[in-house]
Design a protein around this motif. Sequence first.
Motif, short mmCIF file in Angstrom:
data_model
loop_
_atom_site.label_atom_id
_atom_site.label_comp_id
_atom_site.label_asym_id
_atom_site.label_seq_id
_atom_site.Cartn_x
_atom_site.Cartn_y
_atom_site.Cartn_z
N CYS A 191 0.86 -1.26 -0.15
CA CYS A 191 0.09 0.05 -0.09
C CYS A 191 0.86 1.28 -0.15
CB CYS A 191 -0.88 0.13 1.38
SG CYS A 191 -1.88 -1.55 1.62
N LYS A 192 0.73 2.32 -0.90
CA LYS A 192 1.32 3.49 -1.00
C LYS A 192 0.42 4.57 -0.97
CE LYS A 192 5.50 1.73 -1.77
NZ LYS A 192 6.62 1.92 -0.90
N ARG A 193 0.10 5.13 -0.02
CA ARG A 193 -0.58 6.21 0.47
C ARG A 193 0.08 7.70 -0.07
NH1 ARG A 193 -2.55 10.55 2.27
NH2 ARG A 193 -0.76 10.82 3.73
N TYR A 194 0.25 7.98 -1.28
CA TYR A 194 0.92 9.00 -1.82
C TYR A 194 0.02 10.36 -2.22
CZ TYR A 194 5.39 6.41 -1.96
OH TYR A 194 6.49 5.56 -1.65
N GLY A 195 0.80 11.47 -2.20
CA GLY A 195 -0.13 12.52 -2.76
C GLY A 195 -0.27 12.44 -4.31
N ASP A 196 -0.96 13.29 -4.72
CA ASP A 196 -1.03 13.47 -6.24
C ASP A 196 0.35 13.82 -6.95
OD1 ASP A 196 -3.75 12.88 -5.98
OD2 ASP A 196 -4.30 14.98 -6.23
N ASP A 197 1.25 14.49 -6.36
CA ASP A 197 2.44 14.86 -7.15
C ASP A 197 3.39 13.88 -6.61
OD1 ASP A 197 2.53 15.36 -4.38
OD2 ASP A 197 3.49 17.52 -4.67
N ASN A 198 3.22 12.99 -5.99
CA ASN A 198 4.27 11.96 -5.76
C ASN A 198 3.79 10.37 -6.37
OD1 ASN A 198 6.49 10.59 -4.57
ND2 ASN A 198 5.51 10.32 -2.69
N THR A 226 -2.95 5.99 -3.57
CA THR A 226 -3.86 7.10 -3.95
C THR A 226 -3.09 7.81 -5.02
OG1 THR A 226 -2.64 8.00 -1.96
CG2 THR A 226 -4.71 6.63 -1.62
N SER A 227 -2.12 7.66 -5.61
CA SER A 227 -1.79 8.28 -6.56
C SER A 227 -1.42 7.71 -7.93
CB SER A 227 0.02 9.19 -6.06
OG SER A 227 0.45 9.84 -7.07
N ASP A 228 -0.39 7.71 -8.48
CA ASP A 228 -0.31 6.97 -9.82
C ASP A 228 1.24 6.32 -9.99
OD1 ASP A 228 -0.70 6.14 -12.51
OD2 ASP A 228 -1.11 8.20 -13.27
N PHE A 229 1.31 5.82 -11.08
CA PHE A 229 2.71 5.16 -11.50
C PHE A 229 3.40 5.78 -12.54
CE2 PHE A 229 -0.03 2.21 -9.41
CZ PHE A 229 0.53 1.38 -8.61
N THR A 230 4.89 5.87 -12.22
CA THR A 230 5.40 6.23 -13.38
C THR A 230 5.40 5.24 -14.70
OG1 THR A 230 7.51 5.49 -12.46
CG2 THR A 230 7.08 7.85 -11.93
N ALA A 231 5.96 5.73 -15.69
CA ALA A 231 5.91 4.79 -16.84
C ALA A 231 6.89 3.73 -16.94
CB ALA A 231 6.15 5.52 -18.31
N PRO A 232 8.36 4.15 -16.25
CA PRO A 232 9.10 2.95 -15.93
C PRO A 232 8.39 1.88 -14.90
CG PRO A 232 10.39 4.84 -16.12
CD PRO A 232 8.87 5.43 -15.93
N ASP A 246 -3.86 2.06 -9.42
CA ASP A 246 -3.65 3.68 -9.10
C ASP A 246 -4.97 4.16 -8.53
OD1 ASP A 246 -5.51 3.55 -11.12
OD2 ASP A 246 -3.96 4.35 -12.80
N ARG A 247 -5.00 5.56 -8.58
CA ARG A 247 -6.21 6.06 -7.71
C ARG A 247 -7.55 5.81 -8.35
NH1 ARG A 247 -6.13 10.20 -4.39
NH2 ARG A 247 -7.93 11.47 -3.95
N GLY A 248 -7.45 5.83 -9.63
CA GLY A 248 -8.59 5.79 -10.61
C GLY A 248 -9.29 4.41 -10.43
N GLY A 249 -8.06 3.42 -10.36
CA GLY A 249 -8.59 1.67 -10.20
C GLY A 249 -9.11 1.48 -8.74
N LEU A 250 -8.48 2.12 -7.78
CA LEU A 250 -8.87 2.19 -6.38
C LEU A 250 -10.26 2.72 -6.02
CD1 LEU A 250 -8.23 1.58 -3.29
CD2 LEU A 250 -7.14 3.74 -3.11
N LEU A 251 -10.55 3.82 -6.61
CA LEU A 251 -12.03 4.32 -6.23
C LEU A 251 -13.10 3.22 -7.04
CD1 LEU A 251 -11.02 8.15 -6.90
CD2 LEU A 251 -11.54 6.86 -4.66
N ALA A 252 -12.59 2.86 -8.16
CA ALA A 252 -13.52 2.04 -8.83
C ALA A 252 -13.80 0.70 -8.14
CB ALA A 252 -13.12 1.68 -10.37
#
Length: 271
Positions: A191-198, A226-232, A246-252
């Motif tokens: 679990c990674k509870r990160y902000g949108d900019d992280n 709660t954020s997103d993943f980088t491409a790598p 990612d955040r969208g998948g978690l909310l869904a």
Amino acid sequence: MTMSERRTRSLSRGRRFDLRATAMSFALIAAALIAAGLAVRALAGVVQRRPVWGVVLLCVAVAAVLAHGRRRRRLSAARIARRAGEALEQATTTALDALDAPAPAPAPSAPAAPTGPYGEGALHTADAPGVPGVSGVPDYDALSPEEFEEAIAALCVRDGCSDVRVVGGAGDLGADVVGLSPGGHRLVIQCKRYGDDNKVGSQDLQRFGGTCFTVHEADVALVVTTSDFTAPAREYAEQCGITCVDRGGLLAWSADPARRPWAVGTGGADA
């Protein structure tokens, strides 16, 4: 030659020394002291078990002394010793009765939480309503990292997983939540509870990928953020077979149990 008679003063008779009364007084005083010793010994046990009794007996003794002091006539030593002995005898009887009374039964202790191979209590379906994330979609940004892990575990319990445990902490080797999917596949979730900019980077995925399969023996490895993943990071996860949520998948997933993410890693077997 006549001499006048010289009057002699008659000596007033004092109280005669009564040996018998004195001996009786000393005997009564000695008996009172012995009774006092026995009473103090008994009272010590009472005070240890029931401190309230000690206070009550002290108040009774003080009241008795004040009542005797108000009397005008003075009591003899024998009467004082006798009454003191009676009072101490009564106090001793009360103390012994208190010691014979049964002690209150201790309150039953709460049953210990169930433990498993990870050393943590398992989450069951009955526990789920008290965990954030069970009813509705919670505000994940308002949760602490520990509460976020509890929320993800609650989602797993809601969707039919068993033996769900929150194991995050020092020495967790990348695993925050573990359990078994409805189809019996072993889930290991980070679990990674990160902000949108992280965003979650490839280094995070590499550290998790080095332990999720070899150490935790995962059938399905998930990284939920709660954020997103980088491409790598997404590229590495795809190569290693790690499912990224990612955040969208978690909310869904939170809104719809049919969007359970472990079904992706099992080819839809647990959908």
